[in-house]
Design a protein around this motif. Structure first.
Motif: not given
Length: 89
Positions: A43-50, A55-62, A64-76
């Motif tokens: 609920r802390d995240l706004v998830m919207d895909c066209s 499904a929420v999250p759909c494969k596109h939102l999932a 995005v979350f995966y890429v964000l997690a990788e970026r956070f791991d690479d650079d806090p």
């Protein structure tokens, strides 16, 4: 402001961040200020895909979350940038 003051008061936080690491205990600093560094629930995240997938999250939102997690791991600093604070700040 409370979080920034607490982080500035302890040089170990800045040293860890500048070394490219998420400081141990940084979540405690946010907790003491009544805030959360990371989203606590979906609920802390706004998830919207066209896409037509209902499904929420759909494969596109999932993805995005995966890429964000990788970026956070690479650079806090990226998680702090998401909160409106860039590396210089």
């Amino acid at each position: 402001t409370q979080v920034l003051d607490a982080l500035a008061a302890d040089a170990s936080y800045a040293a860890a961040l500048l070394a490219g690491e998420m400081p141990r205990g940084i979540e405690d600093v946010f907790d003491r200020a009544g805030l959360s560094l990371f989203p606590a629930t979906a609920r802390d995240l706004v998830m919207d895909c066209s896409c037509p997938d209902h499904a929420v999250p759909c494969k596109h939102l999932a993805a995005v979350f995966y890429v964000l997690a990788e970026r956070f791991d690479d650079d806090p600093f990226q998680i702090l940038a998401l909160r409106g604070r860039d590396r210089e700040t």
